[in-house]
Design a protein around this motif. Sequence first.
Motif, PDB file in Angstrom:
ATOM      1  N   THR A   1       0.732  -1.089  -0.087  1.00  0.00           N
ATOM      2  CA  THR A   1       0.109  -0.159   0.134  1.00  0.00           C
ATOM      3  C   THR A   1       1.016   1.402   0.166  1.00  0.00           C
ATOM      4  N   ARG A   2       1.984   1.333   0.681  1.00  0.00           N
ATOM      5  CA  ARG A   2       2.938   2.284   0.815  1.00  0.00           C
ATOM      6  C   ARG A   2       3.435   2.654  -0.459  1.00  0.00           C
ATOM      7  N   ARG A   3       3.775   1.708  -1.141  1.00  0.00           N
ATOM      8  CA  ARG A   3       4.498   1.813  -2.461  1.00  0.00           C
ATOM      9  C   ARG A   3       3.455   2.192  -3.621  1.00  0.00           C
ATOM     10  N   LEU A   4       2.433   1.853  -3.452  1.00  0.00           N
ATOM     11  CA  LEU A   4       1.548   2.167  -4.316  1.00  0.00           C
ATOM     12  C   LEU A   4       1.218   3.804  -4.282  1.00  0.00           C
ATOM     13  N   LEU A   5       0.993   4.167  -2.957  1.00  0.00           N
ATOM     14  CA  LEU A   5       0.742   5.502  -2.465  1.00  0.00           C
ATOM     15  C   LEU A   5       1.891   6.564  -3.009  1.00  0.00           C
ATOM     16  N   GLN A   6       3.067   5.988  -2.803  1.00  0.00           N
ATOM     17  CA  GLN A   6       4.321   6.793  -3.129  1.00  0.00           C
ATOM     18  C   GLN A   6       4.262   7.056  -4.644  1.00  0.00           C
ATOM     19  N   THR A   7       3.710   6.189  -5.448  1.00  0.00           N
ATOM     20  CA  THR A   7       3.683   6.201  -6.827  1.00  0.00           C
ATOM     21  C   THR A   7       2.790   7.214  -7.086  1.00  0.00           C
ATOM     22  N   LEU A   8       1.430   7.041  -6.693  1.00  0.00           N
ATOM     23  CA  LEU A   8       0.521   7.878  -6.869  1.00  0.00           C
ATOM     24  C   LEU A   8       0.658   9.410  -6.301  1.00  0.00           C
ATOM     25  N   GLN A   9       1.500   9.526  -5.349  1.00  0.00           N
ATOM     26  CA  GLN A   9       1.698  11.084  -4.697  1.00  0.00           C
ATOM     27  C   GLN A   9       2.823  11.560  -5.889  1.00  0.00           C
ATOM     28  N   LEU A  10       3.605  10.691  -6.350  1.00  0.00           N
ATOM     29  CA  LEU A  10       4.790  11.103  -7.213  1.00  0.00           C
ATOM     30  C   LEU A  10       4.226  11.875  -8.565  1.00  0.00           C
ATOM     31  N   ASN A  11       2.939  11.029  -9.066  1.00  0.00           N
ATOM     32  CA  ASN A  11       2.015  11.760 -10.091  1.00  0.00           C
ATOM     33  C   ASN A  11       0.990  12.735  -9.647  1.00  0.00           C
ATOM     34  N   GLU A  12       0.938  13.157  -8.335  1.00  0.00           N
ATOM     35  CA  GLU A  12       0.134  14.269  -7.980  1.00  0.00           C
ATOM     36  C   GLU A  12      -1.207  13.749  -8.165  1.00  0.00           C
ATOM     37  N   LEU A  13      -1.566  12.473  -7.999  1.00  0.00           N
ATOM     38  CA  LEU A  13      -2.907  12.017  -7.658  1.00  0.00           C
ATOM     39  C   LEU A  13      -3.137  11.884  -6.418  1.00  0.00           C
ATOM     40  N   VAL A  14      -2.331  11.732  -5.395  1.00  0.00           N
ATOM     41  CA  VAL A  14      -2.456  11.733  -3.847  1.00  0.00           C
ATOM     42  C   VAL A  14      -1.552  12.468  -3.215  1.00  0.00           C
ATOM     43  N   GLU A  15      -1.968  13.065  -2.037  1.00  0.00           N
ATOM     44  CA  GLU A  15      -1.079  14.027  -1.399  1.00  0.00           C
ATOM     45  C   GLU A  15      -0.960  13.320  -0.071  1.00  0.00           C
ATOM     46  N   HIS A  16       0.231  13.591   0.956  1.00  0.00           N
ATOM     47  CA  HIS A  16       0.549  13.084   2.084  1.00  0.00           C
ATOM     48  C   HIS A  16       0.676  14.307   2.995  1.00  0.00           C
ATOM     49  N   ASN A  17      -0.046  14.174   4.216  1.00  0.00           N
ATOM     50  CA  ASN A  17       0.084  15.348   5.512  1.00  0.00           C
ATOM     51  C   ASN A  17       1.179  14.629   6.157  1.00  0.00           C
ATOM     52  N   GLU A  18       2.317  15.037   6.380  1.00  0.00           N
ATOM     53  CA  GLU A  18       3.113  14.683   7.397  1.00  0.00           C
ATOM     54  C   GLU A  18       2.977  14.705   8.930  1.00  0.00           C
ATOM     55  N   HIS A  19       2.039  15.959   9.155  1.00  0.00           N
ATOM     56  CA  HIS A  19       1.591  16.181  10.416  1.00  0.00           C
ATOM     57  C   HIS A  19       0.619  15.160  11.055  1.00  0.00           C
ATOM     58  N   SER A  20      -0.403  14.893  10.108  1.00  0.00           N
ATOM     59  CA  SER A  20      -1.552  14.024  10.713  1.00  0.00           C
ATOM     60  C   SER A  20      -1.236  12.580  10.102  1.00  0.00           C
TER      61      SER A  20
END
Length: 267
Positions: free
Chosen positions: A55-74
């Motif tokens: 799940t983390r690897r998929l999310l990182q790929t989606l984040q790289l393509n600006e389809l998902v964002e990650h909030n470091e605080h929460s």
Amino acid sequence: MASASEDRIAKLPPGVPIVRALDRAIALLRAFRPEQPRLGLSELSRLVGLDKGTTRRLLQTLQLNELVEHNEHSQTYALAVGLMELGSAVPTGRELRDIAGPYLTEIAEKTGATSFLWVHIAGRGLCVDRVRASLPHVDATWFSVGAQAPLNCGGGPRVILAFLDEAQRRVALSLELPKRAPASQTDPALLRREADRIRAQGWELAMDDFFIGLTGLGVPIFDRSGALAGALSISSLTSIVAPEGKPVHLDALRDAAARIGARILPG
């Protein structure tokens, strides 16, 4: 019970290859909902049935393509602006939305209710636009633009059901029909009779079938050839939409629907 992804795969012709990584990434995107716009890694893993590492690897790929964002605080994820860019290229309902936009605003201001624009897609109603009145009488969780609704509840969706052809109506009534409130109708045979009534009447007043105390009023929109182009509806407190059980804004909705339809060329 089969997952939604498995159901879609089962409908493909035999021998069509499936890219599992892509299918899993799409499942992650679909896990987000208007009522749950931010989700943590553990919850996403549970929702899509994958281990945290995958799940983390998929999310990182989606984040790289600006389809998902990650909030470091929460430490949560959310859908990102890249999806809005993709959504702007979706042709479904675009002409209707472009034409109807000013009328939705006019109706919302005139009635004090939230106005909605619906089209039919694969047995469901797709909300392609929505406008809230500047001084809304009620604050509730409405369908958001892009959300799909089953056709058993709500003024707009039930109007769409009424004006589908027989094959389309059969598909709509074969899908899940949730009971959102005590007044929600879920029996396909009853809904078929109700659809015939709505079609003959030309409009629908849906009271307490989505939220208790709220009422929806919907009318169809026809293009210049007379074909169904979508539905226009409003929703608010019953005292605003239909005091004493009678719709008070029906003429305004019908007039707006006629003006919208007069500008829509046959598909």
